[in-house]
Design a protein around this motif. Structure first.
Motif, PDB file in Angstrom:
ATOM      1  N   SER A 189      -3.322   5.108   0.133  1.00 47.23           N
ATOM      2  CA  SER A 189      -2.885   6.480   0.421  1.00 47.23           C
ATOM      3  C   SER A 189      -3.035   7.421  -0.766  1.00 47.23           C
ATOM      4  N   GLU A 190      -3.548   6.900  -1.904  1.00 46.95           N
ATOM      5  CA  GLU A 190      -3.748   7.783  -3.065  1.00 46.95           C
ATOM      6  C   GLU A 190      -4.801   8.842  -2.744  1.00 46.95           C
ATOM      7  N   LYS A 212       2.523   1.656  -3.350  1.00 42.40           N
ATOM      8  CA  LYS A 212       1.509   2.201  -4.266  1.00 42.40           C
ATOM      9  C   LYS A 212       1.468   3.726  -4.170  1.00 42.40           C
ATOM     10  N   GLY A 213       1.717   4.249  -2.974  1.00 41.13           N
ATOM     11  CA  GLY A 213       1.743   5.698  -2.794  1.00 41.13           C
ATOM     12  C   GLY A 213       2.979   6.356  -3.397  1.00 41.13           C
ATOM     13  N   GLY A 222       0.811  -1.204   0.000  1.00 36.78           N
ATOM     14  CA  GLY A 222       0.000   0.000   0.000  1.00 36.78           C
ATOM     15  C   GLY A 222       0.848   1.259   0.000  1.00 36.78           C
ATOM     16  N   ASN A 223       1.950   1.195   0.733  1.00 36.75           N
ATOM     17  CA  ASN A 223       2.834   2.359   0.777  1.00 36.75           C
ATOM     18  C   ASN A 223       3.671   2.499  -0.487  1.00 36.75           C
ATOM     19  N   GLY A 269      -0.345   6.915 -10.036  1.00 38.40           N
ATOM     20  CA  GLY A 269      -1.689   6.356  -9.926  1.00 38.40           C
ATOM     21  C   GLY A 269      -2.557   6.868 -11.047  1.00 38.40           C
ATOM     22  N   PRO A 270      -3.824   6.494 -11.068  1.00 35.54           N
ATOM     23  CA  PRO A 270      -4.476   5.608 -10.101  1.00 35.54           C
ATOM     24  C   PRO A 270      -4.159   4.144 -10.361  1.00 35.54           C
ATOM     25  N   SER A 271      -4.258   3.363  -9.305  1.00 35.81           N
ATOM     26  CA  SER A 271      -4.008   1.937  -9.434  1.00 35.81           C
ATOM     27  C   SER A 271      -4.757   1.207  -8.330  1.00 35.81           C
TER      28      SER A 271
END
Lengths: 164, 127
Positions: B85-86, A108-109, A105-106, A113-115
């Motif tokens: 966190s997006e 991904k940040g 998740g981190n 994005g988006p994803s």
């Protein structure tokens, strides 16, 4: 900047992955037993966990460790005594899966994005990544004397360099 | 005060339960959104739901949307606790009806700060 450089710049950097891994470890496993980053690890993992990220950036984040490592992580996460011996495999799956979920998740940040983030997949042995993916970050570490690797793979078109 | 912790990870539910215990908040647990909706339909009426996003069966954002459709549940405070966190995800959760958003990894202080902002706990309970 070339198209290849632009694509490479989208991949997470090793320093950032190291920072977020350290943050997850200290937050949930405490600082009494530190996570030590090392140059290399040579071991056959007994447990692996991974999450995939699909969208503007495609990739996979994995965590691999030994059985003793997975047991130690589980005891620490659940707040059990170090000598607690009543862990079921489902406990290990849950704990190791949640750790890789937070890492993924981190990560991904950190990427464009988006994803979407998948649910964690936890398995005995080494994790398998797609043939179209290449490793872009590998962090080797030791926690409580057990080896632990965190790896980020990205789609080949986006993976043009590896950070260590 | 009573909370409903909704997360597919037993370890994460334990971590949140420990924090709530220290804040003097009792808690019930559910492993996904559908199980949590079942508990609410059966009569459980928590003051607060701590909701993970990525879960099997029913994800947290869908759960929030479903809760917001029911008039009797409108007083329940919904707080997302997730690795998502997006910015677009945060906006989506708040638009669906979540009151607050906490990104994993979180500390006990971060949870307390959010609950203080929501007026659910007094400052300085954890020290």
């Amino acid at each position: 900047m070339s198209a290849e450089q632009v694509a490479a710049a989208a991949n997470p950097r090793a320093d950032d992955v190291r920072t977020l891994t350290h943050q997850v470890w200290t937050t949930y496993l405490g600082e009494r037993v530190p996570l030590l980053f090392v140059e290399d690890n040579t071991f056959v993992p007994d447990w692996s966990a991974s999450v995939t990220i699909r969208g503007a950036w495609d990739g996979m984040v994995s965590l691999e460790t030994t059985r003793a490592g997975a047991q130690g992580l589980t005891r620490a996460l659940l707040g059990l005594d170090a000598d607690a011996d009543d862990l079921a495999d489902s406990d290990l799956v849950d704990a190791v899966g949640e750790l890789v979920n937070m890492l993924g998740g981190n990560v991904k940040g950190l990427v464009p994005g988006p994803s979407r983030l998948s649910l964690p997949l936890v398995a005995a042995g080494r994790f398998a990544h797609g043939s179209q993916q290449a490793r872009v970050v590998r962090l080797c570490s030791s926690w409580a004397g057990e080896p632990l690797d965190v790896t980020v793979h990205a789609g080949r078109a986006k993976a043009t360099r590896e950070h260590r | 005060m009573h909370a409903l912790i909704i997360d597919d990870s037993r370890a994460m539910r334990m971590i949140l339960r420990r924090i709530l215990d220290e804040l003097g908040i009792g808690a019930t647990e559910a492993a996904h959104g559908a199980e949590a909706l079942g508990l609410l339909s059966a009569g459980l009426h928590p003051d607060l739901c701590l909701v993970d996003w990525n879960m099997p069966v029913m994800d947290g954002c869908t759960f929030v949307s479903e809760v917001r459709k029911v008039r009797e549940w409108r007083d329940i405070t919904l707080m997302m606790v997730t690795t998502e966190s997006e910015h677009s995800q945060i906006v989506r959760a708040l638009a669906a009806g979540a009151h607050e958003y906490v990104i994993k990894p979180f500390t006990a202080d971060a949870i307390q700060d959010k609950l203080e902002l929501l007026g659910l706990v007094e400052a300085g309970v954890l020290s």
